[in-house]
Design a protein around this motif. Structure first.
Motif, PDB file in Angstrom:
ATOM      1  N   SER A   1       0.586  -1.177   0.420  1.00 38.23           N
ATOM      2  CA  SER A   1      -0.247  -0.054  -0.023  1.00 38.23           C
ATOM      3  C   SER A   1       0.858   1.401   0.123  1.00 38.23           C
ATOM      4  CB  SER A   1      -0.766   0.005   1.158  1.00 38.23           C
ATOM      5  OG  SER A   1       0.205   0.299   2.515  1.00 38.23           O
ATOM      6  N   LYS A   2       0.045   2.095  -0.573  1.00 40.95           N
ATOM      7  CA  LYS A   2       1.275   3.380  -0.112  1.00 40.95           C
ATOM      8  C   LYS A   2       1.694   4.496   1.585  1.00 40.95           C
ATOM      9  CE  LYS A   2      -1.367   5.783  -4.615  1.00 40.95           C
ATOM     10  NZ  LYS A   2      -2.754   6.920  -4.742  1.00 40.95           N
ATOM     11  N   GLU A   3       1.047   3.463   1.728  1.00 37.53           N
ATOM     12  CA  GLU A   3       0.943   3.566   3.124  1.00 37.53           C
ATOM     13  C   GLU A   3       2.446   3.118   4.061  1.00 37.53           C
ATOM     14  OE1 GLU A   3      -1.688   4.019   2.640  1.00 37.53           O
ATOM     15  OE2 GLU A   3      -2.957   5.223   3.146  1.00 37.53           O
ATOM     16  N   VAL A   4       2.146   1.904   3.530  1.00 36.38           N
ATOM     17  CA  VAL A   4       3.748   1.581   3.374  1.00 36.38           C
ATOM     18  C   VAL A   4       4.866   1.604   2.602  1.00 36.38           C
ATOM     19  CG1 VAL A   4       4.848  -1.577   3.124  1.00 36.38           C
ATOM     20  CG2 VAL A   4       2.593  -0.903   3.997  1.00 36.38           C
ATOM     21  N   ILE A   5       4.645   1.985   0.899  1.00 36.16           N
ATOM     22  CA  ILE A   5       5.584   2.574   0.025  1.00 36.16           C
ATOM     23  C   ILE A   5       6.079   3.683   1.022  1.00 36.16           C
ATOM     24  CG2 ILE A   5       6.214   4.094  -1.675  1.00 36.16           C
ATOM     25  CD1 ILE A   5       6.337   0.716  -1.726  1.00 36.16           C
ATOM     26  N   GLY A   6       4.789   4.588   1.529  1.00 39.16           N
ATOM     27  CA  GLY A   6       6.038   6.224   1.962  1.00 39.16           C
ATOM     28  C   GLY A   6       6.787   5.944   3.422  1.00 39.16           C
ATOM     29  N   ASN A   7       6.307   5.176   4.031  1.00 35.05           N
ATOM     30  CA  ASN A   7       7.535   4.724   5.447  1.00 35.05           C
ATOM     31  C   ASN A   7       8.960   4.305   5.307  1.00 35.05           C
ATOM     32  OD1 ASN A   7       5.203   5.967   7.009  1.00 35.05           O
ATOM     33  ND2 ASN A   7       4.383   4.179   7.225  1.00 35.05           N
ATOM     34  N   LEU A   8       9.098   3.512   3.823  1.00 32.06           N
ATOM     35  CA  LEU A   8      10.196   3.066   3.811  1.00 32.06           C
ATOM     36  C   LEU A   8      11.186   3.866   3.366  1.00 32.06           C
ATOM     37  CD1 LEU A   8       9.186   0.466   0.499  1.00 32.06           C
ATOM     38  CD2 LEU A   8       9.576   0.281   2.755  1.00 32.06           C
ATOM     39  N   ASN A   9      12.463   3.265   3.675  1.00 30.87           N
ATOM     40  CA  ASN A   9      13.627   3.839   4.553  1.00 30.87           C
ATOM     41  C   ASN A   9      14.786   3.887   4.542  1.00 30.87           C
ATOM     42  OD1 ASN A   9      15.265   6.537   5.742  1.00 30.87           O
ATOM     43  ND2 ASN A   9      13.499   7.211   6.888  1.00 30.87           N
ATOM     44  N   ILE A  10      16.298   4.178   5.174  1.00 29.69           N
ATOM     45  CA  ILE A  10      17.996   3.245   4.141  1.00 29.69           C
ATOM     46  C   ILE A  10      17.406   2.364   5.318  1.00 29.69           C
ATOM     47  CG2 ILE A  10      20.120   3.817   4.722  1.00 29.69           C
ATOM     48  CD1 ILE A  10      19.543   6.538   3.734  1.00 29.69           C
ATOM     49  N   GLY A  11      18.072   1.193   4.836  1.00 32.94           N
ATOM     50  CA  GLY A  11      17.937  -0.266   5.678  1.00 32.94           C
ATOM     51  C   GLY A  11      16.767  -0.867   5.628  1.00 32.94           C
ATOM     52  N   ASP A  12      15.934  -0.215   5.337  1.00 31.83           N
ATOM     53  CA  ASP A  12      14.760  -1.002   5.087  1.00 31.83           C
ATOM     54  C   ASP A  12      14.727  -1.952   3.974  1.00 31.83           C
ATOM     55  OD1 ASP A  12      13.330  -0.062   7.105  1.00 31.83           O
ATOM     56  OD2 ASP A  12      12.291   1.426   5.712  1.00 31.83           O
ATOM     57  N   MET A  13      14.728  -3.469   3.595  1.00 32.60           N
ATOM     58  CA  MET A  13      14.052  -4.394   3.187  1.00 32.60           C
ATOM     59  C   MET A  13      13.390  -4.945   1.934  1.00 32.60           C
ATOM     60  SD  MET A  13      17.239  -5.929   3.909  1.00 32.60           S
ATOM     61  CE  MET A  13      16.817  -7.497   2.961  1.00 32.60           C
ATOM     62  N   VAL A  14      13.370  -4.380   0.529  1.00 29.24           N
ATOM     63  CA  VAL A  14      12.132  -4.333  -0.569  1.00 29.24           C
ATOM     64  C   VAL A  14      12.549  -5.692  -1.317  1.00 29.24           C
ATOM     65  CG1 VAL A  14      11.321  -2.158  -0.227  1.00 29.24           C
ATOM     66  CG2 VAL A  14      12.928  -2.855  -1.792  1.00 29.24           C
ATOM     67  N   LYS A  15      11.620  -6.061  -1.994  1.00 28.55           N
ATOM     68  CA  LYS A  15      11.906  -6.950  -3.238  1.00 28.55           C
ATOM     69  C   LYS A  15      11.222  -6.681  -3.920  1.00 28.55           C
ATOM     70  CE  LYS A  15      10.673 -11.356  -1.752  1.00 28.55           C
ATOM     71  NZ  LYS A  15       9.520 -12.572  -1.427  1.00 28.55           N
ATOM     72  N   LEU A  16      11.811  -6.563  -5.437  1.00 27.24           N
ATOM     73  CA  LEU A  16      12.121  -6.363  -6.589  1.00 27.24           C
ATOM     74  C   LEU A  16      12.356  -7.219  -7.893  1.00 27.24           C
ATOM     75  CD1 LEU A  16      14.557  -3.133  -6.492  1.00 27.24           C
ATOM     76  CD2 LEU A  16      12.258  -3.741  -5.733  1.00 27.24           C
ATOM     77  N   ILE A  17      11.559  -7.336  -9.052  1.00 27.84           N
ATOM     78  CA  ILE A  17      11.626  -8.317  -9.991  1.00 27.84           C
ATOM     79  C   ILE A  17      12.387  -8.625 -10.588  1.00 27.84           C
ATOM     80  CG2 ILE A  17      10.185  -9.551 -11.268  1.00 27.84           C
ATOM     81  CD1 ILE A  17       7.604  -8.106  -9.878  1.00 27.84           C
ATOM     82  N   PHE A  18      13.483  -9.326 -10.988  1.00 28.11           N
ATOM     83  CA  PHE A  18      14.193  -8.796 -12.041  1.00 28.11           C
ATOM     84  C   PHE A  18      14.352  -9.659 -13.082  1.00 28.11           C
ATOM     85  CE2 PHE A  18      15.931  -7.768  -8.274  1.00 28.11           C
ATOM     86  CZ  PHE A  18      16.903  -7.075  -7.975  1.00 28.11           C
TER      87      PHE A  18
ATOM     88  N   GLU B   1      18.428  -4.147   0.520  1.00 27.66           N
ATOM     89  CA  GLU B   1      18.406  -3.566   1.467  1.00 27.66           C
ATOM     90  C   GLU B   1      18.537  -2.122   1.030  1.00 27.66           C
ATOM     91  OE1 GLU B   1      21.245  -2.589   5.276  1.00 27.66           O
ATOM     92  OE2 GLU B   1      21.180  -4.185   4.527  1.00 27.66           O
ATOM     93  N   ILE B   2      17.501  -1.165   0.661  1.00 32.93           N
ATOM     94  CA  ILE B   2      17.639   0.493   0.712  1.00 32.93           C
ATOM     95  C   ILE B   2      19.026   1.004   1.080  1.00 32.93           C
ATOM     96  CG2 ILE B   2      16.588   2.833   0.573  1.00 32.93           C
ATOM     97  CD1 ILE B   2      13.495   1.182   1.086  1.00 32.93           C
ATOM     98  N   THR B   3      19.751   2.109   0.723  1.00 39.05           N
ATOM     99  CA  THR B   3      20.784   2.653   1.359  1.00 39.05           C
ATOM    100  C   THR B   3      20.767   3.624   1.273  1.00 39.05           C
ATOM    101  OG1 THR B   3      22.049   1.861  -1.174  1.00 39.05           O
ATOM    102  CG2 THR B   3      22.491   0.430   0.714  1.00 39.05           C
ATOM    103  N   HIS B   4      19.790   4.534  -0.476  1.00 32.16           N
ATOM    104  CA  HIS B   4      19.097   5.965  -0.640  1.00 32.16           C
ATOM    105  C   HIS B   4      17.696   5.800  -0.908  1.00 32.16           C
ATOM    106  CE1 HIS B   4      19.660   9.346  -2.589  1.00 32.16           C
ATOM    107  NE2 HIS B   4      19.472   9.534  -3.377  1.00 32.16           N
ATOM    108  N   ARG B   5      17.243   6.996  -0.873  1.00 32.28           N
ATOM    109  CA  ARG B   5      16.145   7.570  -0.781  1.00 32.28           C
ATOM    110  C   ARG B   5      15.860   8.662  -1.673  1.00 32.28           C
ATOM    111  NH1 ARG B   5      10.119   6.443   1.322  1.00 32.28           N
ATOM    112  NH2 ARG B   5       8.751   6.763  -0.998  1.00 32.28           N
ATOM    113  N   ASP B   6      15.478   9.024  -2.603  1.00 31.82           N
ATOM    114  CA  ASP B   6      14.860  10.637  -2.745  1.00 31.82           C
ATOM    115  C   ASP B   6      13.767  10.342  -3.735  1.00 31.82           C
ATOM    116  OD1 ASP B   6      14.582  13.286  -3.494  1.00 31.82           O
ATOM    117  OD2 ASP B   6      16.181  12.618  -5.677  1.00 31.82           O
ATOM    118  N   MET B   7      12.591  10.923  -2.874  1.00 30.50           N
ATOM    119  CA  MET B   7      11.145  10.870  -3.792  1.00 30.50           C
ATOM    120  C   MET B   7      10.431   9.419  -4.040  1.00 30.50           C
ATOM    121  SD  MET B   7       9.812  14.191  -2.344  1.00 30.50           S
ATOM    122  CE  MET B   7       8.691  13.622  -3.428  1.00 30.50           C
ATOM    123  N   GLU B   8      10.358   9.587  -5.644  1.00 31.00           N
ATOM    124  CA  GLU B   8      10.123   7.771  -5.410  1.00 31.00           C
ATOM    125  C   GLU B   8      11.683   7.177  -5.843  1.00 31.00           C
ATOM    126  OE1 GLU B   8       6.514   7.259  -5.622  1.00 31.00           O
ATOM    127  OE2 GLU B   8       6.724   8.717  -4.403  1.00 31.00           O
TER     128      GLU B   8
END
Length: 209
Positions: A23-40, A57-64
């Motif tokens: 959800s947008k709420e979960v995505i909005g709270n993501l920050n450095i150090g959080d884990m996300v799954k991507l489709i390669f 593992e997220i190391t940088h975030r700039d908006m989207e």
């Protein structure tokens, strides 16, 4: 083997009731150090192989826009290695490590079962629905038919499948307006493409079969 990141948002758009995205709420709270799954994905698919879902593992975030470090060892993507930096966007995220406050609806789409004829799945169309008493907690009691099946087809149990209700909702989600109607009930699609309730359905004959 060249690769690219597939869009989870596009997959969800194509199959909104069977392909989960956070959800947008979960995505909005993501920050450095959080884990996300991507489709390669693989650019040139071979032997039916279409890529891998892996954690980053997220190391940088700039908006989207994000950067992260791959934490999985790929099975077949030779150009990817654990620890490699990956740039991605919000649209590429198909899962996170956090509980989603909106996940309950997905539990319903995945866990609620219906009986559907193979003809429905082949045609990507259904025109008749009937709700009997559920057999267990997962069973909704609904049976879904294309309307083109004959008795011989329906009497062969191999032509019927027990699947998640989300598969049918991907075809036509207008049925959500009556999906909670109590057993015994039946609906049919009219000439305008809308479902109507069959008030004089012959339940006596149906139940005696």
């Amino acid at each position: 083997m060249p690769w690219y990141l597939d869009s989870a948002y596009k997959r969800n758009k194509d199959a909104p009731y069977t392909f989960y995205i956070p959800s947008k709420e979960v995505i909005g709270n993501l920050n450095i150090g959080d884990m996300v799954k991507l489709i390669f994905e693989i650019e040139t698919r071979t032997d039916g192989y279409a890529g891998e879902k892996m954690w980053v593992e997220i190391t940088h975030r700039d908006m989207e826009n994000f950067k992260g470090i791959l934490t999985n060892d790929p099975f077949n993507l030779s150009e990817l290695k654990r620890g490699q930096e990956v740039s991605f966007r919000t649209e590429h995220i198909c899962d996170t490590e956090y509980n989603d406050p909106y996940s309950s609806k997905w539990d319903y789409y995945f866990d609620t079962k219906i009986i559907v004829s193979k003809d429905v799945l082949e045609r990507d169309e259904f025109n008749f629905m009937l709700r009997d008493e559920p057999r267990d907690e997962q069973d909704s009691g609904w049976s879904v038919l294309s309307g083109y099946e004959d008795d011989e087809f329906l009497n062969n149990h191999e032509n019927l499948q027990y699947i998640s209700i989300g598969v049918i909702l991907n075809i036509d989600d207008s049925i959500l307006t009556f999906i909670e109607d109590l057993p015994l009930c039946a609906y049919e699609r009219n000439d305008n493409g809308a479902f109507y309730k069959i008030n004089d359905y012959d339940w006596e004959s149906y139940l005696s079969e």
